[in-house]
Motif scaffolding. Structure first.
Motif, short mmCIF file in Angstrom:
data_model
loop_
_atom_site.label_atom_id
_atom_site.label_comp_id
_atom_site.label_asym_id
_atom_site.label_seq_id
_atom_site.Cartn_x
_atom_site.Cartn_y
_atom_site.Cartn_z
N GLU A 21 0.85 -1.19 0.00
CA GLU A 21 0.00 0.00 0.00
C GLU A 21 0.89 1.25 0.00
O GLU A 21 1.80 1.36 0.82
CB GLU A 21 -0.91 0.00 1.24
CG GLU A 21 -2.02 -1.03 1.17
CD GLU A 21 -3.01 -0.86 2.30
OE1 GLU A 21 -3.07 0.26 2.87
OE2 GLU A 21 -3.70 -1.85 2.61
N LYS A 22 0.61 2.15 -0.95
CA LYS A 22 1.51 3.30 -1.13
C LYS A 22 0.95 4.56 -0.47
O LYS A 22 -0.24 4.83 -0.50
CB LYS A 22 1.71 3.59 -2.64
CG LYS A 22 1.98 2.36 -3.51
CD LYS A 22 3.28 1.68 -3.20
CE LYS A 22 3.64 0.64 -4.26
NZ LYS A 22 2.64 -0.40 -4.49
N GLU A 23 1.88 5.31 0.10
CA GLU A 23 1.59 6.66 0.56
C GLU A 23 2.60 7.59 -0.10
O GLU A 23 3.39 7.17 -0.93
CB GLU A 23 1.65 6.73 2.09
CG GLU A 23 0.58 5.90 2.78
CD GLU A 23 0.66 5.96 4.29
OE1 GLU A 23 1.48 6.76 4.80
OE2 GLU A 23 -0.09 5.22 4.95
N ASN A 26 10.56 6.12 -0.84
CA ASN A 26 11.74 6.73 -0.22
C ASN A 26 12.04 6.13 1.14
O ASN A 26 13.21 5.91 1.50
CB ASN A 26 11.53 8.25 -0.09
CG ASN A 26 11.61 8.96 -1.44
OD1 ASN A 26 12.22 8.43 -2.37
ND2 ASN A 26 11.00 10.13 -1.54
N GLN A 27 10.99 5.87 1.90
CA GLN A 27 11.18 5.26 3.22
C GLN A 27 11.73 3.84 3.09
O GLN A 27 12.59 3.42 3.88
CB GLN A 27 9.86 5.25 3.99
CG GLN A 27 9.43 6.63 4.47
CD GLN A 27 8.02 6.65 5.04
OE1 GLN A 27 7.29 5.66 4.96
NE2 GLN A 27 7.62 7.78 5.61
N PHE A 28 11.25 3.14 2.07
CA PHE A 28 11.73 1.77 1.85
C PHE A 28 13.21 1.79 1.45
O PHE A 28 14.01 0.99 1.94
CB PHE A 28 10.90 1.07 0.77
CG PHE A 28 10.96 -0.44 0.83
CD1 PHE A 28 9.95 -1.17 1.42
CD2 PHE A 28 12.05 -1.12 0.30
CE1 PHE A 28 10.01 -2.56 1.48
CE2 PHE A 28 12.13 -2.50 0.36
CZ PHE A 28 11.10 -3.22 0.96
#
Length: 441
Positions: A301-303, A308-310
């Motif tokens: 699920e994308k926000e 970038n966090q990954f």
């Protein structure tokens, strides 16, 4: 090809683990007097007379037993025999020839591999009283050793390396880009290869561990030639239930050694695991180009900042592989898979890149002006000269005044400056520090 493989086989309690540990130079296998203690095949890298090879220690073969563990040990040893270039058949020189030895000898003769018959536990200079009995096995002249005391080990290793294949040449031309697809089981390695190739050349199954052996798939893309080496998923040792997978690990590690570039496939839902770190480390230590492929990205699920966090998480977990580009894909939908071949070609070129000596020294000279080298007790590090000694991976020799003054942090700084100026994306960089003799120190 990969390094030759030497398998140590024999019935339980003939001293295989003691022999293995003596050659490996450290205590790796469990050594007990109780038969069947060494149930896991263990392998180590060995060098003798400039020959490097992989030594496999097996669980003891008990030909007549149908109990679960002995049967698994027998299968494990059979798999070691299948993949070995040379087999060391260990027997007990004190106990003498027994029926199990005869049955194992029958297995080994069918293998058509070079077999060295080794009488262990001959702890004196006197010949074993059972020496001539072992000629009955029809395997050749017995070699007497004592693993515990180290007697005869060198002579045995001389015979081992004599039986290695004469040619250790690559199967493929130098301009063929060899790509090892590595990762844990069931992360989508075969599916990714199939999508990139555009046809089902590799069996795909949801059952972890379907790909037992490394499978080579050569193909061309325009004028570029590639070979995908699809490896069995590498499992953490405590998770390996099936002994056949241990054999697959050896093939996987050999595949990395043969490759120019490794694709490390990581499951997006799981993130970077401890096993992923070990697999990435193996590629890094072997100096291979590396691309980190995050598969199953369609399931996340994308926000706003999910990717970038990954990336930040991957960089933290795989800090020693900061140079590796990260690609997010979905083998199921085909998302971004069209970018993988271009990335492989780019990293392969970076891995094989050579920079001019003048430009290299200009960059290092500028780096030293911007950040003065470290000093200790009034003595400062001086880098007189640098040159690139090798490619695959790029290797630089730094001629310096004192090796003790070259701190890891400053060498990392020099590496970063080289990368900023020349690239080398996707490849580790090696440094050799050499003290300049006859000059100023």
């Amino acid at each position: 090809m990969g390094k030759p493989i030497v398998a140590v086989v024999g019935r339980p309690n003939v001293g295989k683990s003691t022999f293995f540990n003596k050659i490996a130079g450290r205590r790796i296998a469990i050594v007990e007097d109780e038969p069947g203690v060494t149930r896991d095949r263990i392998y180590t890298e060995v060098e003798w007379l400039n020959h490097k090879f992989t030594l496999i220690d097996t669980g003891g073969i008990e030909p007549e037993s149908e109990e679960i563990i002995p049967a698994q040990m027998r299968r494990q040893a059979e798999l070691a025999i299948e993949t070995a270039n040379v087999i060391v058949f260990l027997v007990d020189g004190r106990e003498g020839l027994i029926s199990s030895d005869r049955e194992i000898a029958d297995m080994l003769r069918k293998s058509k591999k070079p077999v060295l018959l080794v009488l262990n536990k001959v702890d004196t200079k006197e010949q074993s009283p059972h020496y001539f009995d072992f000629y009955e096995l029809g395997i050749g002249d017995p070699i007497e050793i004592s693993s515990a005391l180290g007697l005869g080990i060198g002579d045995l290793l001389d015979e081992v390396v004599k039986n290695f294949p004469n040619e250790e040449a690559e199967d493929y031309d130098e301009d063929v880009i060899k790509v090892a697809v590595i990762g844990k089981p069931n992360v989508g390695k075969s599916s990714i290869i199939n999508k990139v190739l555009g046809e089902d050349r590799v069996i795909v199954s949801d059952i972890a561990g379907t790909t037992r052996d490394a499978i080579d798939t050569p193909f061309t893309d325009g004028e570029d030639q590639y070979v995908f080496i699809d490896t069995a998923g590498i499992r953490r040792k405590s998770k390996i239930k099936e002994h056949v997978e241990r054999y697959s690990v050896i093939r996987s590690l050999s595949a990395v050694e043969r490759a120019d570039v490794c694709l490390l496939i990581i499951d997006a839902e799981e993130g970077v695991t401890e096993q992923d770190k070990k697999i990435a480390g193996f590629s890094h230590e072997n100096g291979k180009g590396l691309i980190i492929v995050i598969n199953k990205w369609d399931l996340i699920e994308k926000e706003t900042n999910t990717m970038n966090q990954f990336i930040k998480s991957v960089r933290t977990e795989l800090a020693y592989c900061e140079y590796a580009p990260i690609v997010f894909v979905s083998a199921l939908t085909g998302q971004r898979l069209n970018k993988i071949l271009d990335k492989i070609k780019f990293v392969a070129n970076q891995h094989a890149m050579r920079v001019p000596t003048g430009a290299l020294n200009e960059v290092i000279g500028e780096a030293m002006l911007l950040n003065q080298p470290p000093s200790d007790k009034g003595k400062r590090l001086k880098i007189f000269y640098a040159t690139q000694a090798a490619v695959k991976p790029p290797t630089f020799v730094l001629f310096i005044n004192d090796k003790e003054l070259m701190h890891f942090s400053y060498q990392r700084y020099i590496e970063n400056r080289i990368r900023e100026n020349f690239g080398f994306e996707g490849t580790p960089i090696r440094f050799i520090n050499r003290e300049k003799t006859g000059g100023e120190k």
